[in-house]
Write a protein that holds these residues in place. Structure first.
Motif, PDB file in Angstrom:
ATOM      1  N   LYS A   1     -71.860 -83.119  36.594  1.00  0.00           N
ATOM      2  CA  LYS A   1     -71.910 -84.579  36.612  1.00  0.00           C
ATOM      3  C   LYS A   1     -72.673 -85.032  37.856  1.00  0.00           C
ATOM      4  O   LYS A   1     -72.669 -84.353  38.872  1.00  0.00           O
ATOM      5  CB  LYS A   1     -70.495 -85.151  36.639  1.00  0.00           C
ATOM      6  CG  LYS A   1     -69.678 -84.754  35.421  1.00  0.00           C
ATOM      7  CD  LYS A   1     -68.247 -85.160  35.571  1.00  0.00           C
ATOM      8  CE  LYS A   1     -67.431 -84.616  34.402  1.00  0.00           C
ATOM      9  NZ  LYS A   1     -66.011 -84.756  34.610  1.00  0.00           N
ATOM     10  N   ASP A   2     -73.265 -86.210  37.759  1.00  0.00           N
ATOM     11  CA  ASP A   2     -73.980 -86.720  38.922  1.00  0.00           C
ATOM     12  C   ASP A   2     -72.989 -87.326  39.926  1.00  0.00           C
ATOM     13  O   ASP A   2     -71.807 -87.490  39.635  1.00  0.00           O
ATOM     14  CB  ASP A   2     -75.072 -87.705  38.519  1.00  0.00           C
ATOM     15  CG  ASP A   2     -74.544 -88.991  37.874  1.00  0.00           C
ATOM     16  OD1 ASP A   2     -73.326 -89.266  37.923  1.00  0.00           O
ATOM     17  OD2 ASP A   2     -75.367 -89.735  37.323  1.00  0.00           O
ATOM     18  N   GLU A   3     -73.515 -87.654  41.095  1.00  0.00           N
ATOM     19  CA  GLU A   3     -72.681 -88.165  42.179  1.00  0.00           C
ATOM     20  C   GLU A   3     -71.934 -89.434  41.776  1.00  0.00           C
ATOM     21  O   GLU A   3     -70.742 -89.572  42.038  1.00  0.00           O
ATOM     22  CB  GLU A   3     -73.549 -88.436  43.407  1.00  0.00           C
ATOM     23  CG  GLU A   3     -72.765 -88.902  44.614  1.00  0.00           C
ATOM     24  CD  GLU A   3     -73.638 -89.095  45.827  1.00  0.00           C
ATOM     25  OE1 GLU A   3     -73.112 -88.968  46.933  1.00  0.00           O
ATOM     26  OE2 GLU A   3     -74.861 -89.382  45.666  1.00  0.00           O
ATOM     27  N   ARG A   4     -72.617 -90.337  41.118  1.00  0.00           N
ATOM     28  CA  ARG A   4     -71.994 -91.606  40.703  1.00  0.00           C
ATOM     29  C   ARG A   4     -70.788 -91.356  39.786  1.00  0.00           C
ATOM     30  O   ARG A   4     -69.747 -91.976  39.941  1.00  0.00           O
ATOM     31  CB  ARG A   4     -73.040 -92.484  40.014  1.00  0.00           C
ATOM     32  CG  ARG A   4     -72.540 -93.845  39.645  1.00  0.00           C
ATOM     33  CD  ARG A   4     -73.666 -94.672  38.990  1.00  0.00           C
ATOM     34  NE  ARG A   4     -73.235 -96.011  38.733  1.00  0.00           N
ATOM     35  CZ  ARG A   4     -73.360 -97.020  39.574  1.00  0.00           C
ATOM     36  NH1 ARG A   4     -73.924 -96.833  40.736  1.00  0.00           N
ATOM     37  NH2 ARG A   4     -72.946 -98.220  39.249  1.00  0.00           N
TER      38      ARG A   4
ATOM     39  N   GLU B   1     -64.918 -91.109  38.970  1.00  0.00           N
ATOM     40  CA  GLU B   1     -63.710 -90.369  38.602  1.00  0.00           C
ATOM     41  C   GLU B   1     -62.726 -90.303  39.771  1.00  0.00           C
ATOM     42  O   GLU B   1     -61.505 -90.344  39.567  1.00  0.00           O
ATOM     43  CB  GLU B   1     -64.072 -88.979  38.093  1.00  0.00           C
ATOM     44  CG  GLU B   1     -64.735 -89.026  36.727  1.00  0.00           C
ATOM     45  CD  GLU B   1     -65.064 -87.651  36.170  1.00  0.00           C
ATOM     46  OE1 GLU B   1     -64.641 -86.628  36.738  1.00  0.00           O
ATOM     47  OE2 GLU B   1     -65.775 -87.609  35.146  1.00  0.00           O
ATOM     48  N   ALA B   2     -63.224 -90.222  40.994  1.00  0.00           N
ATOM     49  CA  ALA B   2     -62.353 -90.248  42.171  1.00  0.00           C
ATOM     50  C   ALA B   2     -61.654 -91.599  42.267  1.00  0.00           C
ATOM     51  O   ALA B   2     -60.445 -91.669  42.522  1.00  0.00           O
ATOM     52  CB  ALA B   2     -63.147 -89.955  43.440  1.00  0.00           C
ATOM     53  N   ILE B   3     -62.403 -92.667  42.040  1.00  0.00           N
ATOM     54  CA  ILE B   3     -61.812 -94.013  42.060  1.00  0.00           C
ATOM     55  C   ILE B   3     -60.746 -94.141  40.991  1.00  0.00           C
ATOM     56  O   ILE B   3     -59.654 -94.667  41.234  1.00  0.00           O
ATOM     57  CB  ILE B   3     -62.911 -95.085  41.886  1.00  0.00           C
ATOM     58  CG1 ILE B   3     -63.807 -95.117  43.124  1.00  0.00           C
ATOM     59  CG2 ILE B   3     -62.304 -96.462  41.608  1.00  0.00           C
ATOM     60  CD1 ILE B   3     -65.084 -95.929  42.949  1.00  0.00           C
TER      61      ILE B   3
ATOM     62  N   VAL C   1     -54.457 -87.840  44.383  1.00  0.00           N
ATOM     63  CA  VAL C   1     -55.206 -87.860  45.635  1.00  0.00           C
ATOM     64  C   VAL C   1     -55.977 -86.550  45.798  1.00  0.00           C
ATOM     65  O   VAL C   1     -57.137 -86.551  46.222  1.00  0.00           O
ATOM     66  CB  VAL C   1     -54.270 -88.127  46.832  1.00  0.00           C
ATOM     67  CG1 VAL C   1     -55.020 -88.045  48.146  1.00  0.00           C
ATOM     68  CG2 VAL C   1     -53.588 -89.483  46.692  1.00  0.00           C
ATOM     69  N   GLN C   2     -55.348 -85.436  45.434  1.00  0.00           N
ATOM     70  CA  GLN C   2     -56.042 -84.147  45.502  1.00  0.00           C
ATOM     71  C   GLN C   2     -57.312 -84.173  44.650  1.00  0.00           C
ATOM     72  O   GLN C   2     -58.371 -83.731  45.085  1.00  0.00           O
ATOM     73  CB  GLN C   2     -55.131 -83.023  44.995  1.00  0.00           C
ATOM     74  CG  GLN C   2     -54.005 -82.672  45.928  1.00  0.00           C
ATOM     75  CD  GLN C   2     -53.062 -81.650  45.301  1.00  0.00           C
ATOM     76  OE1 GLN C   2     -52.936 -81.546  44.083  1.00  0.00           O
ATOM     77  NE2 GLN C   2     -52.399 -80.893  46.148  1.00  0.00           N
ATOM     78  N   HIS C   3     -57.190 -84.683  43.438  1.00  0.00           N
ATOM     79  CA  HIS C   3     -58.332 -84.728  42.521  1.00  0.00           C
ATOM     80  C   HIS C   3     -59.436 -85.608  43.091  1.00  0.00           C
ATOM     81  O   HIS C   3     -60.623 -85.244  43.046  1.00  0.00           O
ATOM     82  CB  HIS C   3     -57.875 -85.243  41.152  1.00  0.00           C
ATOM     83  CG  HIS C   3     -58.918 -85.147  40.103  1.00  0.00           C
ATOM     84  ND1 HIS C   3     -59.573 -86.247  39.621  1.00  0.00           N
ATOM     85  CD2 HIS C   3     -59.433 -84.079  39.452  1.00  0.00           C
ATOM     86  CE1 HIS C   3     -60.449 -85.863  38.705  1.00  0.00           C
ATOM     87  NE2 HIS C   3     -60.386 -84.564  38.583  1.00  0.00           N
ATOM     88  N   ALA C   4     -59.067 -86.758  43.646  1.00  0.00           N
ATOM     89  CA  ALA C   4     -60.059 -87.670  44.219  1.00  0.00           C
ATOM     90  C   ALA C   4     -60.786 -87.022  45.394  1.00  0.00           C
ATOM     91  O   ALA C   4     -62.020 -87.097  45.481  1.00  0.00           O
ATOM     92  CB  ALA C   4     -59.385 -88.967  44.661  1.00  0.00           C
TER      93      ALA C   4
END
Length: 92
Positions: free
Chosen positions: A62-65, A70-72, A46-49
């Motif tokens: 990296k771009d926003e997408r 990666e958060a997902i 969760v911290q990483h996301a």
């Protein structure tokens, strides 16, 4: 108008939203790690996301997408770990 922006009625009229606010008056700067600490986020997935989403596309690498994906992926792993833990408890 400024008062509505700084103190929106849906936050100030209902005490049930207090958990969204933290007193940071003693701090000079707030970074993502302080936010995680203030809100008691302790799970590494969760911290990483959260970190990825707060800075999505703004790190210059990296771009926003890609950051959102990666958060997902991190949140999916969190859910997998929850299931693993539940299954382990059920076997005991």
């Amino acid at each position: 108008m400024s008062d509505i922006i700084n103190h929106p009625p849906h936050y100030t009229e209902h005490q049930s939203h207090d958990h969204y606010f933290k007193d940071v008056s003693s701090l000079k700067h707030i970074d993502v790690y302080r936010v995680l600490d203030l809100f008691g986020v302790s799970n590494p997935c969760v911290q990483h996301a959260i970190k990825k989403l707060l800075c999505a596309g703004n790190r210059g690498v990296k771009d926003e997408r890609r950051d959102v994906q990666e958060a997902i992926t991190s949140l999916v792993r969190y859910l997998e770990m929850q299931t693993e833990d539940e299954n382990a408890k059920a076997k005991q």
